[in-house]
Design a protein around this motif. Structure first.
Motif, PDB file in Angstrom:
ATOM      1  N   SER A  12       0.826  -1.208   0.000  1.00 33.23           N
ATOM      2  CA  SER A  12       0.000   0.000   0.000  1.00 33.23           C
ATOM      3  C   SER A  12       0.861   1.259   0.000  1.00 33.23           C
ATOM      4  CB  SER A  12      -0.920  -0.012   1.216  1.00 33.23           C
ATOM      5  OG  SER A  12      -1.751   1.103   1.230  1.00 33.23           O
ATOM      6  N   GLU A  13       1.940   1.238   0.759  1.00 32.91           N
ATOM      7  CA  GLU A  13       2.845   2.395   0.816  1.00 32.91           C
ATOM      8  C   GLU A  13       3.521   2.612  -0.536  1.00 32.91           C
ATOM      9  OE1 GLU A  13       6.597   4.439   1.072  1.00 32.91           O
ATOM     10  OE2 GLU A  13       6.508   2.252   0.990  1.00 32.91           O
ATOM     11  N   VAL A  14       3.929   1.538  -1.188  1.00 35.14           N
ATOM     12  CA  VAL A  14       4.579   1.650  -2.495  1.00 35.14           C
ATOM     13  C   VAL A  14       3.593   2.189  -3.533  1.00 35.14           C
ATOM     14  CG1 VAL A  14       5.563   0.278  -4.395  1.00 35.14           C
ATOM     15  CG2 VAL A  14       6.365  -0.069  -2.046  1.00 35.14           C
ATOM     16  N   LEU A  20       1.921   9.339  -5.681  1.00 33.45           N
ATOM     17  CA  LEU A  20       2.423  10.664  -5.332  1.00 33.45           C
ATOM     18  C   LEU A  20       3.186  11.272  -6.506  1.00 33.45           C
ATOM     19  CD1 LEU A  20       2.666  12.738  -3.017  1.00 33.45           C
ATOM     20  CD2 LEU A  20       4.747  11.561  -2.322  1.00 33.45           C
ATOM     21  N   LYS A  21       4.005  10.473  -7.154  1.00 31.30           N
ATOM     22  CA  LYS A  21       4.722  10.942  -8.342  1.00 31.30           C
ATOM     23  C   LYS A  21       3.744  11.302  -9.460  1.00 31.30           C
ATOM     24  CE  LYS A  21       8.247  11.257 -11.313  1.00 31.30           C
ATOM     25  NZ  LYS A  21       9.224  12.317 -11.278  1.00 31.30           N
ATOM     26  N   LEU A  22       2.728  10.468  -9.638  1.00 26.46           N
ATOM     27  CA  LEU A  22       1.754  10.677 -10.708  1.00 26.46           C
ATOM     28  C   LEU A  22       0.785  11.822 -10.422  1.00 26.46           C
ATOM     29  CD1 LEU A  22       0.983   6.922 -11.442  1.00 26.46           C
ATOM     30  CD2 LEU A  22       2.406   8.465 -12.809  1.00 26.46           C
ATOM     31  N   MET A  56       8.707  -3.643  16.916  1.00 25.35           N
ATOM     32  CA  MET A  56       8.513  -2.355  16.268  1.00 25.35           C
ATOM     33  C   MET A  56       9.697  -1.982  15.371  1.00 25.35           C
ATOM     34  SD  MET A  56       7.659   1.390  17.914  1.00 25.35           S
ATOM     35  CE  MET A  56       9.046   1.310  19.023  1.00 25.35           C
ATOM     36  N   GLY A  57      10.902  -2.103  15.887  1.00 27.93           N
ATOM     37  CA  GLY A  57      12.084  -1.728  15.107  1.00 27.93           C
ATOM     38  C   GLY A  57      12.242  -2.572  13.859  1.00 27.93           C
ATOM     39  N   THR A  58      12.031  -3.865  14.004  1.00 24.10           N
ATOM     40  CA  THR A  58      12.150  -4.766  12.860  1.00 24.10           C
ATOM     41  C   THR A  58      11.060  -4.491  11.831  1.00 24.10           C
ATOM     42  OG1 THR A  58      13.139  -6.481  14.242  1.00 24.10           O
ATOM     43  CG2 THR A  58      12.181  -7.187  12.152  1.00 24.10           C
ATOM     44  N   ALA A  59       9.823  -4.365  12.295  1.00 22.56           N
ATOM     45  CA  ALA A  59       8.700  -4.131  11.380  1.00 22.56           C
ATOM     46  C   ALA A  59       8.874  -2.814  10.633  1.00 22.56           C
ATOM     47  CB  ALA A  59       7.384  -4.137  12.149  1.00 22.56           C
ATOM     48  N   TYR A  60       9.252  -1.775  11.348  1.00 25.52           N
ATOM     49  CA  TYR A  60       9.408  -0.477  10.689  1.00 25.52           C
ATOM     50  C   TYR A  60      10.572  -0.494   9.704  1.00 25.52           C
ATOM     51  CZ  TYR A  60       9.728   4.446   9.746  1.00 25.52           C
ATOM     52  OH  TYR A  60       9.766   5.649   9.101  1.00 25.52           O
ATOM     53  N   ALA A  61      11.669  -1.127  10.082  1.00 28.08           N
ATOM     54  CA  ALA A  61      12.822  -1.198   9.181  1.00 28.08           C
ATOM     55  C   ALA A  61      12.469  -1.968   7.908  1.00 28.08           C
ATOM     56  CB  ALA A  61      14.007  -1.851   9.886  1.00 28.08           C
ATOM     57  N   ILE A  62      11.740  -3.053   8.051  1.00 25.73           N
ATOM     58  CA  ILE A  62      11.333  -3.825   6.875  1.00 25.73           C
ATOM     59  C   ILE A  62      10.360  -3.015   6.031  1.00 25.73           C
ATOM     60  CG2 ILE A  62      10.042  -5.867   6.114  1.00 25.73           C
ATOM     61  CD1 ILE A  62      11.300  -7.300   8.587  1.00 25.73           C
ATOM     62  N   TRP A  63       9.387  -2.360   6.678  1.00 28.54           N
ATOM     63  CA  TRP A  63       8.396  -1.548   5.966  1.00 28.54           C
ATOM     64  C   TRP A  63       9.080  -0.431   5.174  1.00 28.54           C
ATOM     65  CZ3 TRP A  63       6.856   3.629   6.946  1.00 28.54           C
ATOM     66  CH2 TRP A  63       5.667   4.031   6.334  1.00 28.54           C
ATOM     67  N   ALA A  64       9.961   0.289   5.843  1.00 31.00           N
ATOM     68  CA  ALA A  64      10.636   1.419   5.187  1.00 31.00           C
ATOM     69  C   ALA A  64      11.658   0.939   4.157  1.00 31.00           C
ATOM     70  CB  ALA A  64      11.319   2.290   6.242  1.00 31.00           C
ATOM     71  N   GLY A  65      12.435  -0.063   4.504  1.00 28.39           N
ATOM     72  CA  GLY A  65      13.481  -0.550   3.605  1.00 28.39           C
ATOM     73  C   GLY A  65      12.926  -1.206   2.353  1.00 28.39           C
ATOM     74  N   ALA A  66      11.950  -2.078   2.522  1.00 29.15           N
ATOM     75  CA  ALA A  66      11.356  -2.740   1.366  1.00 29.15           C
ATOM     76  C   ALA A  66      10.649  -1.726   0.472  1.00 29.15           C
ATOM     77  CB  ALA A  66      10.386  -3.835   1.818  1.00 29.15           C
ATOM     78  N   GLY A  67       9.979  -0.764   1.094  1.00 30.37           N
ATOM     79  CA  GLY A  67       9.320   0.288   0.317  1.00 30.37           C
ATOM     80  C   GLY A  67      10.313   1.119  -0.469  1.00 30.37           C
ATOM     81  N   THR A  68      11.413   1.472   0.167  1.00 29.13           N
ATOM     82  CA  THR A  68      12.446   2.267  -0.493  1.00 29.13           C
ATOM     83  C   THR A  68      13.043   1.513  -1.678  1.00 29.13           C
ATOM     84  OG1 THR A  68      12.976   3.396   1.570  1.00 29.13           O
ATOM     85  CG2 THR A  68      14.661   3.436  -0.157  1.00 29.13           C
ATOM     86  N   ALA A  70      11.694  -0.982  -3.361  1.00 33.51           N
ATOM     87  CA  ALA A  70      10.682  -1.155  -4.401  1.00 33.51           C
ATOM     88  C   ALA A  70      10.474   0.125  -5.199  1.00 33.51           C
ATOM     89  CB  ALA A  70       9.363  -1.621  -3.774  1.00 33.51           C
ATOM     90  N   ILE A  71      10.432   1.260  -4.524  1.00 37.19           N
ATOM     91  CA  ILE A  71      10.228   2.534  -5.212  1.00 37.19           C
ATOM     92  C   ILE A  71      11.420   2.848  -6.126  1.00 37.19           C
ATOM     93  CG2 ILE A  71      10.184   5.042  -4.824  1.00 37.19           C
ATOM     94  CD1 ILE A  71       7.452   3.670  -4.697  1.00 37.19           C
ATOM     95  N   ALA A  72      12.624   2.557  -5.683  1.00 39.87           N
ATOM     96  CA  ALA A  72      13.796   2.787  -6.532  1.00 39.87           C
ATOM     97  C   ALA A  72      13.707   1.947  -7.807  1.00 39.87           C
ATOM     98  CB  ALA A  72      15.078   2.466  -5.770  1.00 39.87           C
ATOM     99  N   LEU A  73      13.274   0.707  -7.669  1.00 38.71           N
ATOM    100  CA  LEU A  73      13.144  -0.161  -8.836  1.00 38.71           C
ATOM    101  C   LEU A  73      11.989   0.268  -9.739  1.00 38.71           C
ATOM    102  CD1 LEU A  73      13.831  -3.611  -7.122  1.00 38.71           C
ATOM    103  CD2 LEU A  73      15.382  -2.280  -8.575  1.00 38.71           C
ATOM    104  N   ILE A  74      10.876   0.672  -9.152  1.00 39.32           N
ATOM    105  CA  ILE A  74       9.739   1.162  -9.945  1.00 39.32           C
ATOM    106  C   ILE A  74      10.124   2.440 -10.685  1.00 39.32           C
ATOM    107  CG2 ILE A  74       7.441   2.221  -9.754  1.00 39.32           C
ATOM    108  CD1 ILE A  74       6.888   0.118  -7.526  1.00 39.32           C
ATOM    109  N   GLY A  75      10.850   3.319 -10.012  1.00 41.94           N
ATOM    110  CA  GLY A  75      11.301   4.553 -10.653  1.00 41.94           C
ATOM    111  C   GLY A  75      12.161   4.267 -11.869  1.00 41.94           C
TER     112      GLY A  75
END
Length: 107
Positions: A12-14, A20-22, A56-68, A70-75
């Protein structure tokens, strides 16, 4: 179930970040609504995943890292952005960090 919720939160974040770009600076109403809905959904799903006892730390790191990553690859794949060797190295470091966090004892 917590891992499924976290995966859906990342997705959902990705989608929201892509919208957001569009949205052209939040000037296109349809894409702007998609941004808002995506981020609200993402945070709600992340909150539920944390409620189910993910660290919390693990979940947030995975959420932010995987999103980052994925967005770099989509870009690069769909938005005409460049993917340099340095960027690829950064993405691999993010993925490596997520793997290490999981091996370090995330639930």
């Amino acid at each position: 179930m917590a891992w499924l919720l976290l995966t859906l939160a990342i997705t959902s974040e990705v989608l929201a970040t892509t919208a957001l770009k569009l949205s052209n600076g939040l000037t296109h109403l349809g894409w702007t609504l998609a941004v808002a809905a995506g981020y609200i959904t993402s945070f709600a799903l992340l909150a539920q995943a944390l409620k189910l006892q993910l660290d919390m730390g693990t979940a947030y790191a995975i959420w932010a890292g995987a999103g980052t990553a994925a967005i770099a690859l989509i870009g690069a794949a769909f938005m005409g952005e460049t993917l340099t060797p340095l960027k690829i190295g950064g993405i691999l470091l993010i993925i490596g960090g997520v793997v290490v966090l999981n091996l370090a004892g995330g639930q």
